[in-house]
Design a protein around this motif. Structure first.
Motif, PDB file in Angstrom:
ATOM      1  N   ARG A 183       0.749  -1.239   0.075  1.00  0.00           N
ATOM      2  CA  ARG A 183      -0.028  -0.071   0.001  1.00  0.00           C
ATOM      3  C   ARG A 183       1.043   1.124  -0.186  1.00  0.00           C
ATOM      4  O   ARG A 183       2.163   1.256   0.313  1.00  0.00           O
ATOM      5  CB  ARG A 183      -1.019   0.026   1.277  1.00  0.00           C
ATOM      6  CG  ARG A 183      -1.986  -1.167   1.466  1.00  0.00           C
ATOM      7  CD  ARG A 183      -2.779  -1.246   2.315  1.00  0.00           C
ATOM      8  NE  ARG A 183      -3.761  -2.291   2.351  1.00  0.00           N
ATOM      9  CZ  ARG A 183      -4.719  -2.643   1.766  1.00  0.00           C
ATOM     10  NH1 ARG A 183      -5.227  -1.860   0.745  1.00  0.00           N
ATOM     11  NH2 ARG A 183      -5.324  -3.746   2.040  1.00  0.00           N
ATOM     12  N   LEU A 184       0.176   2.453  -0.139  1.00  0.00           N
ATOM     13  CA  LEU A 184       0.733   3.593  -0.316  1.00  0.00           C
ATOM     14  C   LEU A 184       0.366   4.673   1.049  1.00  0.00           C
ATOM     15  O   LEU A 184      -0.716   4.358   1.598  1.00  0.00           O
ATOM     16  CB  LEU A 184       0.464   4.606  -1.295  1.00  0.00           C
ATOM     17  CG  LEU A 184       0.849   4.078  -2.633  1.00  0.00           C
ATOM     18  CD1 LEU A 184       0.370   4.708  -3.886  1.00  0.00           C
ATOM     19  CD2 LEU A 184       2.416   3.831  -2.843  1.00  0.00           C
ATOM     20  N   GLU A 185       1.388   5.381   1.637  1.00  0.00           N
ATOM     21  CA  GLU A 185       0.986   6.090   2.615  1.00  0.00           C
ATOM     22  C   GLU A 185       1.335   7.593   2.344  1.00  0.00           C
ATOM     23  O   GLU A 185       2.289   7.891   1.708  1.00  0.00           O
ATOM     24  CB  GLU A 185       1.290   5.840   4.002  1.00  0.00           C
ATOM     25  CG  GLU A 185       3.069   5.551   3.923  1.00  0.00           C
ATOM     26  CD  GLU A 185       3.452   5.077   5.214  1.00  0.00           C
ATOM     27  OE1 GLU A 185       2.815   4.621   6.317  1.00  0.00           O
ATOM     28  OE2 GLU A 185       4.924   4.978   5.314  1.00  0.00           O
ATOM     29  N   SER A 186       0.911   8.623   3.167  1.00  0.00           N
ATOM     30  CA  SER A 186       1.296   9.917   2.886  1.00  0.00           C
ATOM     31  C   SER A 186       2.743  10.263   3.367  1.00  0.00           C
ATOM     32  O   SER A 186       2.990   9.632   4.638  1.00  0.00           O
ATOM     33  CB  SER A 186       0.379  11.047   3.328  1.00  0.00           C
ATOM     34  OG  SER A 186       0.787  12.166   3.303  1.00  0.00           O
ATOM     35  N   ARG A 187       3.720  11.054   2.855  1.00  0.00           N
ATOM     36  CA  ARG A 187       5.107  11.245   3.310  1.00  0.00           C
ATOM     37  C   ARG A 187       5.624  12.536   2.915  1.00  0.00           C
ATOM     38  O   ARG A 187       4.900  13.081   1.883  1.00  0.00           O
ATOM     39  CB  ARG A 187       5.894  10.190   2.875  1.00  0.00           C
ATOM     40  CG  ARG A 187       5.827   8.378   3.252  1.00  0.00           C
ATOM     41  CD  ARG A 187       6.429   8.471   4.809  1.00  0.00           C
ATOM     42  NE  ARG A 187       7.633   8.619   5.011  1.00  0.00           N
ATOM     43  CZ  ARG A 187       8.445   7.973   4.682  1.00  0.00           C
ATOM     44  NH1 ARG A 187       8.267   6.501   4.603  1.00  0.00           N
ATOM     45  NH2 ARG A 187       9.891   8.276   4.976  1.00  0.00           N
ATOM     46  N   SER A 188       6.377  12.789   3.662  1.00  0.00           N
ATOM     47  CA  SER A 188       6.991  14.226   3.102  1.00  0.00           C
ATOM     48  C   SER A 188       8.324  13.938   2.682  1.00  0.00           C
ATOM     49  O   SER A 188       9.312  13.392   3.627  1.00  0.00           O
ATOM     50  CB  SER A 188       7.088  15.295   4.470  1.00  0.00           C
ATOM     51  OG  SER A 188       7.667  16.282   4.067  1.00  0.00           O
ATOM     52  N   LEU A 189       8.651  14.143   1.411  1.00  0.00           N
ATOM     53  CA  LEU A 189       9.918  13.778   0.789  1.00  0.00           C
ATOM     54  C   LEU A 189      10.423  14.950   0.010  1.00  0.00           C
ATOM     55  O   LEU A 189       9.506  15.752  -0.674  1.00  0.00           O
ATOM     56  CB  LEU A 189       9.615  12.734   0.010  1.00  0.00           C
ATOM     57  CG  LEU A 189       9.274  11.459   0.450  1.00  0.00           C
ATOM     58  CD1 LEU A 189       9.268  10.137  -0.333  1.00  0.00           C
ATOM     59  CD2 LEU A 189      10.695  10.952   1.778  1.00  0.00           C
ATOM     60  N   PRO A 190      11.668  15.246  -0.116  1.00  0.00           N
ATOM     61  CA  PRO A 190      11.819  16.165  -0.818  1.00  0.00           C
ATOM     62  C   PRO A 190      11.845  16.159  -2.208  1.00  0.00           C
ATOM     63  O   PRO A 190      12.021  15.035  -2.973  1.00  0.00           O
ATOM     64  CB  PRO A 190      13.693  16.457  -0.574  1.00  0.00           C
ATOM     65  CG  PRO A 190      13.874  15.035  -0.001  1.00  0.00           C
ATOM     66  CD  PRO A 190      12.722  14.425   0.473  1.00  0.00           C
ATOM     67  N   LEU A 191      11.587  17.337  -3.091  1.00  0.00           N
ATOM     68  CA  LEU A 191      11.329  17.069  -4.664  1.00  0.00           C
ATOM     69  C   LEU A 191      12.796  17.323  -5.115  1.00  0.00           C
ATOM     70  O   LEU A 191      13.465  18.257  -4.935  1.00  0.00           O
ATOM     71  CB  LEU A 191      10.348  17.945  -4.966  1.00  0.00           C
ATOM     72  CG  LEU A 191       9.618  18.095  -6.344  1.00  0.00           C
ATOM     73  CD1 LEU A 191       8.963  16.696  -6.626  1.00  0.00           C
ATOM     74  CD2 LEU A 191       8.946  19.287  -6.620  1.00  0.00           C
ATOM     75  N   PRO A 192      13.169  16.507  -6.152  1.00  0.00           N
ATOM     76  CA  PRO A 192      14.522  17.082  -7.005  1.00  0.00           C
ATOM     77  C   PRO A 192      14.418  18.381  -7.621  1.00  0.00           C
ATOM     78  O   PRO A 192      13.362  18.822  -7.959  1.00  0.00           O
ATOM     79  CB  PRO A 192      14.669  15.877  -7.928  1.00  0.00           C
ATOM     80  CG  PRO A 192      13.627  14.678  -7.217  1.00  0.00           C
ATOM     81  CD  PRO A 192      12.454  15.417  -6.597  1.00  0.00           C
ATOM     82  N   GLN A 193      15.556  18.996  -7.927  1.00  0.00           N
ATOM     83  CA  GLN A 193      15.626  20.061  -8.737  1.00  0.00           C
ATOM     84  C   GLN A 193      15.136  20.004 -10.186  1.00  0.00           C
ATOM     85  O   GLN A 193      14.406  20.957 -10.506  1.00  0.00           O
ATOM     86  CB  GLN A 193      17.076  20.559  -8.947  1.00  0.00           C
ATOM     87  CG  GLN A 193      17.698  21.062  -7.402  1.00  0.00           C
ATOM     88  CD  GLN A 193      19.120  21.576  -7.612  1.00  0.00           C
ATOM     89  OE1 GLN A 193      19.559  21.392  -8.795  1.00  0.00           O
ATOM     90  NE2 GLN A 193      19.752  21.979  -6.768  1.00  0.00           N
ATOM     91  N   THR A 194      15.138  18.711 -10.664  1.00  0.00           N
ATOM     92  CA  THR A 194      14.424  18.252 -11.896  1.00  0.00           C
ATOM     93  C   THR A 194      13.663  17.274 -11.620  1.00  0.00           C
ATOM     94  O   THR A 194      13.960  16.197 -11.758  1.00  0.00           O
ATOM     95  CB  THR A 194      15.570  18.426 -12.954  1.00  0.00           C
ATOM     96  OG1 THR A 194      16.433  19.346 -12.880  1.00  0.00           O
ATOM     97  CG2 THR A 194      14.879  17.957 -14.446  1.00  0.00           C
ATOM     98  N   PRO A 195      12.455  17.599 -11.313  1.00  0.00           N
ATOM     99  CA  PRO A 195      11.590  16.264 -11.000  1.00  0.00           C
ATOM    100  C   PRO A 195      11.309  15.555 -12.364  1.00  0.00           C
ATOM    101  O   PRO A 195      10.968  16.067 -13.409  1.00  0.00           O
ATOM    102  CB  PRO A 195       9.940  17.072 -10.558  1.00  0.00           C
ATOM    103  CG  PRO A 195      10.698  18.396 -10.278  1.00  0.00           C
ATOM    104  CD  PRO A 195      11.605  18.784 -11.149  1.00  0.00           C
ATOM    105  N   ARG A 196      11.620  14.364 -12.357  1.00  0.00           N
ATOM    106  CA  ARG A 196      11.140  13.247 -13.236  1.00  0.00           C
ATOM    107  C   ARG A 196      10.310  12.129 -12.630  1.00  0.00           C
ATOM    108  O   ARG A 196      10.470  11.837 -11.430  1.00  0.00           O
ATOM    109  CB  ARG A 196      12.686  12.603 -13.873  1.00  0.00           C
ATOM    110  CG  ARG A 196      13.390  14.005 -14.693  1.00  0.00           C
ATOM    111  CD  ARG A 196      14.745  13.245 -15.277  1.00  0.00           C
ATOM    112  NE  ARG A 196      15.319  14.169 -15.958  1.00  0.00           N
ATOM    113  CZ  ARG A 196      16.334  14.948 -15.529  1.00  0.00           C
ATOM    114  NH1 ARG A 196      16.594  14.656 -14.224  1.00  0.00           N
ATOM    115  NH2 ARG A 196      17.127  15.839 -16.369  1.00  0.00           N
ATOM    116  N   ALA A 197       9.602  11.439 -13.517  1.00  0.00           N
ATOM    117  CA  ALA A 197       9.077  10.259 -13.343  1.00  0.00           C
ATOM    118  C   ALA A 197       9.936   9.013 -12.847  1.00  0.00           C
ATOM    119  O   ALA A 197       9.294   7.963 -12.298  1.00  0.00           O
ATOM    120  CB  ALA A 197       8.117   9.752 -14.575  1.00  0.00           C
TER     121      ALA A 197
END
Length: 293
Positions: A183-197
């Motif tokens: 399953r998935l859960e809500s998390r706080s994670l940093p976003l890369p400078q160049t977001p990619r899939a």
């Protein structure tokens, strides 16, 4: 109008070609391209700012965090993730919403989730599916590669089972997990400078501790010699001819008699003294005789 045979042949080819062009072609619908804006995210090292490396021992689950952030402006109805590992990294093949495949040194999984990912929201797997091999080596632990897409995109390509089959070695079957649902859960994670899939997570081996000595040394150095010093090797008598009595005992204690240049000198001096003494005796006697007369 009479046409030459070659003219009739050319006219027939032209009409056939026109008919082929005019006939409707069978349309093959290509899968729709991905339109959602999803970014693969994971934990970062606070000291370096780079993706975190998870240290574990051999045959242990690596707690890698594989997350997704919706960087678009509208919600996404359902997502899928592809996870690939290589060499001495393996996958825990257990979850029933994941399909697993193998290709030479690669293990891959496609997992499907029905969660709605709102704009700017971040979700992550509730458990890790990555583990190290029992005989894992540090130089055989490349990156974990993970990629997110919308469920709509996956369904247009046959679903996660078909996607897993495309990752499998030809002639091998894919496998579905049977032990619970990932399953998935809500998390706080940093976003890369160049977001990619697509993104990467890293696994390393912990350094085993050095073995601790089990006790004190079995023997300690001896404070004093355990025996008398060995006697020096005997020197052969007369080893140095320039030194009288060059033997070990200096000519004493039953050694060889003293001979050589020193002995001859003493003998000569004695002879001279003997002659002088005899001459003095004769002179004294002669004087005594004259006095009596």
């Amino acid at each position: 109008m009479t046409l030459h045979p070659y003219a009739r042949l050319a006219l027939g080819v032209a009409i056939l070609g026109a008919g082929v062009v005019a006939a409707p072609a069978t349309a093959v619908a290509a899968p729709a391209p991905e339109t959602t804006k999803l970014a693969a995210v994971t934990e970062t090292d606070p000291d370096t700012g780079r993706n975190k490396k998870y240290l574990v021992g051999p045959d242990e689950v690596a707690p890698v965090v594989l997350g997704v952030t919706n960087v678009g402006d509208k919600s996404v109805e359902g997502v899928v993730v592809q996870v690939r590992v290589f060499d001495d990294l393996d996958l825990t093949r257990r979850y029933d919403n994941c399909w697993y495949s193998t290709w030479t040194n690669q293990d891959a999984a496609w997992c499907e989730f029905g969660d709605v990912v709102e704009a700017d929201a971040t979700l992550a797997l509730t458990a890790s599916i990555v583990k190290t091999a029992p005989n894992a080596r540090a130089d055989k632990l490349p990156a974990v590669v993970f990629r997110w897409a919308s469920k709509e995109w996956a369904d247009a390509r046959g679903g996660v089972e078909a996607l897993a089959q495309a990752d499998a070695l030809p002639g091998t079957a894919v496998e579905r997990g049977t032990d619970g649902t990932l399953r998935l859960e809500s998390r706080s994670l940093p976003l890369p400078q160049t977001p990619r899939a697509i993104n990467f997570a890293y696994v390393g081996l912990t350094t085993p501790p050095s073995p601790t000595p089990t006790g004190s040394p079995t023997a300690s150095p001896t404070a004093q010699p355990t025996g008398s010093p060995s006697a020096p090797a005997p020197t052969s008598p007369g080893a140095d001819p320039s030194v009288p009595g060059g033997g070990d005992d200096g000519g004493e204690g039953g050694g060889l008699p003293v001979t050589g240049t020193g002995t001859a000198t003493l003998a000569g001096v004695g002879a001279v003294l003997l002659l002088l003494g005899g001459g003095g005796y004769l002179v004294a006697r002669r004087r005594r005789t004259r006095f009596v007369a």
